[in-house]
Design a protein around this motif. Structure first.
Motif, PDB file in Angstrom:
ATOM      1  N   ASP A 139       1.684  -1.974  -5.083  1.00  0.00           N
ATOM      2  CA  ASP A 139       0.747  -3.020  -5.491  1.00  0.00           C
ATOM      3  C   ASP A 139       0.161  -2.773  -6.877  1.00  0.00           C
ATOM      4  O   ASP A 139      -0.574  -3.611  -7.406  1.00  0.00           O
ATOM      5  CB  ASP A 139      -0.373  -3.197  -4.462  1.00  0.00           C
ATOM      6  CG  ASP A 139      -1.170  -1.928  -4.208  1.00  0.00           C
ATOM      7  OD1 ASP A 139      -0.874  -0.894  -4.853  1.00  0.00           O
ATOM      8  OD2 ASP A 139      -2.074  -1.965  -3.350  1.00  0.00           O
ATOM      9  N   ARG A 140       0.485  -1.646  -7.494  1.00  0.00           N
ATOM     10  CA  ARG A 140       0.023  -1.373  -8.854  1.00  0.00           C
ATOM     11  C   ARG A 140       1.142  -1.540  -9.872  1.00  0.00           C
ATOM     12  O   ARG A 140       0.972  -1.189 -11.045  1.00  0.00           O
ATOM     13  CB  ARG A 140      -0.540   0.061  -8.923  1.00  0.00           C
ATOM     14  CG  ARG A 140      -1.784   0.230  -8.056  1.00  0.00           C
ATOM     15  CD  ARG A 140      -2.249   1.664  -7.990  1.00  0.00           C
ATOM     16  NE  ARG A 140      -3.408   1.790  -7.095  1.00  0.00           N
ATOM     17  CZ  ARG A 140      -3.905   2.947  -6.682  1.00  0.00           C
ATOM     18  NH1 ARG A 140      -3.345   4.075  -7.074  1.00  0.00           N
ATOM     19  NH2 ARG A 140      -4.942   2.978  -5.872  1.00  0.00           N
ATOM     20  N   ASP A 169       6.323   7.702  -7.197  1.00  0.00           N
ATOM     21  CA  ASP A 169       5.033   7.983  -6.567  1.00  0.00           C
ATOM     22  C   ASP A 169       3.981   6.903  -6.816  1.00  0.00           C
ATOM     23  O   ASP A 169       2.855   7.010  -6.324  1.00  0.00           O
ATOM     24  CB  ASP A 169       4.503   9.334  -7.068  1.00  0.00           C
ATOM     25  CG  ASP A 169       5.433  10.481  -6.685  1.00  0.00           C
ATOM     26  OD1 ASP A 169       5.905  10.487  -5.532  1.00  0.00           O
ATOM     27  OD2 ASP A 169       5.695  11.344  -7.548  1.00  0.00           O
ATOM     28  N   ARG A 170       4.328   5.857  -7.585  1.00  0.00           N
ATOM     29  CA  ARG A 170       3.378   4.761  -7.822  1.00  0.00           C
ATOM     30  C   ARG A 170       3.294   3.861  -6.598  1.00  0.00           C
ATOM     31  O   ARG A 170       4.311   3.545  -5.964  1.00  0.00           O
ATOM     32  CB  ARG A 170       3.827   3.918  -9.017  1.00  0.00           C
ATOM     33  CG  ARG A 170       3.588   4.554 -10.362  1.00  0.00           C
ATOM     34  CD  ARG A 170       2.124   4.521 -10.779  1.00  0.00           C
ATOM     35  NE  ARG A 170       1.601   3.174 -10.885  1.00  0.00           N
ATOM     36  CZ  ARG A 170       1.759   2.389 -11.953  1.00  0.00           C
ATOM     37  NH1 ARG A 170       2.450   2.821 -13.003  1.00  0.00           N
ATOM     38  NH2 ARG A 170       1.223   1.193 -11.972  1.00  0.00           N
ATOM     39  N   ARG A 171       2.075   3.429  -6.267  1.00  0.00           N
ATOM     40  CA  ARG A 171       1.931   2.419  -5.223  1.00  0.00           C
ATOM     41  C   ARG A 171       2.512   1.101  -5.708  1.00  0.00           C
ATOM     42  O   ARG A 171       2.332   0.721  -6.866  1.00  0.00           O
ATOM     43  CB  ARG A 171       0.457   2.236  -4.864  1.00  0.00           C
ATOM     44  CG  ARG A 171      -0.050   3.228  -3.847  1.00  0.00           C
ATOM     45  CD  ARG A 171      -1.508   3.034  -3.524  1.00  0.00           C
ATOM     46  NE  ARG A 171      -1.919   1.642  -3.344  1.00  0.00           N
ATOM     47  CZ  ARG A 171      -2.868   1.257  -2.501  1.00  0.00           C
ATOM     48  NH1 ARG A 171      -3.473   2.147  -1.739  1.00  0.00           N
ATOM     49  NH2 ARG A 171      -3.216  -0.006  -2.408  1.00  0.00           N
ATOM     50  N   GLU A 206       8.441   5.451  -0.666  1.00  0.00           N
ATOM     51  CA  GLU A 206       8.262   5.096   0.745  1.00  0.00           C
ATOM     52  C   GLU A 206       8.864   3.731   1.050  1.00  0.00           C
ATOM     53  O   GLU A 206       9.430   3.521   2.136  1.00  0.00           O
ATOM     54  CB  GLU A 206       6.775   5.119   1.089  1.00  0.00           C
ATOM     55  CG  GLU A 206       6.185   6.519   1.121  1.00  0.00           C
ATOM     56  CD  GLU A 206       4.665   6.521   1.162  1.00  0.00           C
ATOM     57  OE1 GLU A 206       4.093   7.515   1.633  1.00  0.00           O
ATOM     58  OE2 GLU A 206       4.049   5.533   0.689  1.00  0.00           O
ATOM     59  N   ASN A 207       8.755   2.783   0.125  1.00  0.00           N
ATOM     60  CA  ASN A 207       9.356   1.469   0.338  1.00  0.00           C
ATOM     61  C   ASN A 207      10.877   1.530   0.306  1.00  0.00           C
ATOM     62  O   ASN A 207      11.549   0.885   1.119  1.00  0.00           O
ATOM     63  CB  ASN A 207       8.861   0.480  -0.725  1.00  0.00           C
ATOM     64  CG  ASN A 207       7.605  -0.252  -0.305  1.00  0.00           C
ATOM     65  OD1 ASN A 207       7.668  -1.234   0.424  1.00  0.00           O
ATOM     66  ND2 ASN A 207       6.457   0.239  -0.753  1.00  0.00           N
ATOM     67  N   ALA A 212       0.805  -1.219   0.000  1.00  0.00           N
ATOM     68  CA  ALA A 212       0.000   0.000   0.000  1.00  0.00           C
ATOM     69  C   ALA A 212       0.840   1.273   0.000  1.00  0.00           C
ATOM     70  O   ALA A 212       0.291   2.368  -0.132  1.00  0.00           O
ATOM     71  CB  ALA A 212      -0.936   0.010   1.203  1.00  0.00           C
ATOM     72  N   LEU A 213       2.163   1.144   0.127  1.00  0.00           N
ATOM     73  CA  LEU A 213       3.039   2.313   0.125  1.00  0.00           C
ATOM     74  C   LEU A 213       3.582   2.569  -1.281  1.00  0.00           C
ATOM     75  O   LEU A 213       3.581   1.686  -2.132  1.00  0.00           O
ATOM     76  CB  LEU A 213       4.197   2.123   1.104  1.00  0.00           C
ATOM     77  CG  LEU A 213       3.819   1.990   2.581  1.00  0.00           C
ATOM     78  CD1 LEU A 213       5.090   1.889   3.428  1.00  0.00           C
ATOM     79  CD2 LEU A 213       2.960   3.154   3.049  1.00  0.00           C
ATOM     80  N   THR A 214       4.078   3.772  -1.504  1.00  0.00           N
ATOM     81  CA  THR A 214       4.658   4.117  -2.795  1.00  0.00           C
ATOM     82  C   THR A 214       6.053   3.526  -2.934  1.00  0.00           C
ATOM     83  O   THR A 214       6.644   3.026  -1.963  1.00  0.00           O
ATOM     84  CB  THR A 214       4.766   5.640  -2.962  1.00  0.00           C
ATOM     85  OG1 THR A 214       5.727   6.149  -2.023  1.00  0.00           O
ATOM     86  CG2 THR A 214       3.421   6.306  -2.747  1.00  0.00           C
TER      87      THR A 214
END
Length: 504
Positions: free
Chosen positions: A145-146, A141-143, A104-105, A99-101
């Motif tokens: 999980d996408r 900036d992409r999550r 962020e990961n 769920a993080l970008t």
């Protein structure tokens, strides 16, 4: 990007062993890994390669044996210990926060801060330097999980480098990458090693192993067979050490499709999102391959055919009958089955047993009222497991304790119990060794020989062209070419990249 100048440690393992459910997967392994080398571990599925990496990365603990860094005995009790020693594990299963970008990961727990406040601009600059160093093209900036599976793996590599890892333990890093991405990653591995980083590489792609590894260790049935200079070997010599015998036939030749074979599966103008207006037909006994780059719509097309995603345009027909408002339940009832791209996230229930996973898709055929008949279930699962050669001490063992290859075979066994008319397969041999790959190829050809229609998506162009009767190429969600079995590999790649016109 500035790499840490800290020297990677010399790693030594002595008498390392590990067992699951009474089955030994590593037996008294002694192994030395030099600082700054690319050291590859190869072997059949179940040989113990991934287990050894997970012990080094702190994901699991050895039952016995010792580990030393630069001559100092070390205990790794978990991933934190491994990271503290400069070891980063990049496993097949992945360890990102969905769920993080991406950003962020990559910097999770390691943000740039001053006086307790995060300095976002510095993190952006750090991320840009990582991209420049690796050559990756990832939107921060992409999550997660996408993102496609291959891009998620790139995020894991970026995170490891951001942590300053001096030892990268990489499990099948190229399995989900395109040809271009593979070459880029192999180049990165060479640069990391040249800069002093140790890379421990597990891969079933033996030609890639021999391109980058300085030394190679072969494991067989949990035991170390050899550790030698990679320059002394070819893929064939490594296979002989891996399996203890010669493997001559990798791609069995499928039988010709009879001229009067009926069209079993058809799609007319199939589309949703990325996929636009796909037309295809598959006859009984035919193996149809679907090629294309990551993001071309290959997996999305299979999901539309199975009803996992609802098509907004077009129709799917089975034996001439349109399947209206298709869902997975309707697809299964009609005789379709889907072996998905990710066995962990889409195909198996990892915390459940082998028996429960194999039986899951066909429970209705063994029920007595609301209850499942245990004896019938065990008999059916045992027969299906033997048919695909699942190697497990017992079917009550948790499926997560099996090797990747045996988990993949369990996926096939699950659907074979339903006796489908159409089998859709996304990446049939991802994370599978040479011997298991041959078994799966033979199984697919045998299923087609029995009259099943098979659709195969694979990132391995050679696999598609040798296994399929014909292959379609997708680009940007559209069919741009069709090639017969044995067509030149370069022509298919050119069509996928859009370097040539449509080929039929």
């Amino acid at each position: 990007m500035q790499r840490s100048s800290t020297k990677a440690p010399a790693i030594s393992l002595r008498g390392v062993g590990k067992s699951y459910s009474g089955v030994s997967v590593l037996q008294n392994v002694d192994l030395d890994i030099a600082p700054g080398e690319v050291h590859s571990l190869v072997g059949e599925n179940g040989a113990g390669k991934s287990t050894l990496l997970k012990i080094l990365g702190g994901a699991i603990r050895a039952d016995h044996g010792t580990l030393t860094f630069d001559g100092e005995r070390t205990a790794i009790h978990g991933p934190r210990d491994a990271i503290r020693h400069g070891i980063s594990l990049i496993s097949q299963e992945g360890a990102l926060v969905p769920a993080l970008t991406v950003l962020e990961n990559v910097f999770l727990g390691r943000w740039s801060q001053r006086l307790g406040f995060r300095r976002a601009r510095e993190d952006r600059e750090r991320f840009d330097r990582l991209l420049e160093f690796t050559g990756f093209d990832v939107d921060p900036d992409r999550r997660v999980d996408r993102l496609p599976t291959g891009t998620q793996q790139q995020v894991e590599i970026l995170r490891s480098l951001a942590r300053g890892a001096q030892v990268l333990a990489m499990d099948e890093p190229t399995a989900v990458l395109t040809e271009h991405e593979k070459e880029n990653l192999l180049g990165l591995i060479r640069r990391l090693a040249a800069g002093g980083t140790t890379v421990i590489l597990v891969s079933h792609f033996l030609d890639e192993v021999l391109k980058v590894a300085e030394r190679v260790t072969v494991l067989r049935d949990g035991q170390l067979v050899i550790t030698e200079d990679a320059a002394l070997h070819t893929p064939a010599t490594l296979v002989r050490h891996m399996v203890g015998r010669q493997i001559d036939v990798l791609y069995p030749e499928p039988d010709p499709v009879p001229a009067d074979a009926p069209v079993r599966l058809a799609a007319r103008g199939l589309g949703r999102g990325l996929v636009g207006g796909v037309d295809l037909t598959v006859r009984a006994g035919e193996i149809l391959g679907i090629a294309g780059l990551v993001g071309s719509g290959r997996s999305e097309t299979l999901r539309l055919l199975f009803g996992a995603d609802r098509a907004t345009d077009g129709v799917v027909e089975l034996d001439g009958t349109a399947l209206i408002k298709l869902t997975p339940r309707k697809a299964m009832a009609a005789g379709l089955a889907l072996v998905p791209e990710s066995r962990k996230e889409q195909g198996l229930v990892m915390a459940r047993s082998v028996r429960e996973n194999v039986a899951l898709a066909s429970l209705g055929g063994r029920r007595y009222g609301p209850f499942v008949r245990p004896a019938a279930e065990r008999s059916a699962v045992d027969a299906a497991s033997r048919a695909v050669d699942i190697r497990a001490a017992k079917t009550d063992a948790a499926i997560q304790t099996l090797s990747g290859g045996n988990q993949q075979k369990a996926l096939f066994a699950k659907w074979l119990l339903r006796k489908p008319r159409v089998l859709l397969i996304d990446e049939p041999t991802r994370g599978v060794d040479v011997a298991a790959k041959t078994q799966i190829h033979k199984l697919i050809v045998e299923l087609a020989r029995e009259g099943m229609a098979v659709v195969v998506v694979s990132s391995e162009i050679e696999e598609l062209l040798e296994l399929s009767h014909r292959a379609l190429v997708l680009r940007h969600g559209h069919v741009v070419g069709e090639f017969p079995r044995g067509a030149p590999r370069e022509a298919v790649i050119a069509a996928a990249f859009g370097d040539v016109g449509e080929t039929t």
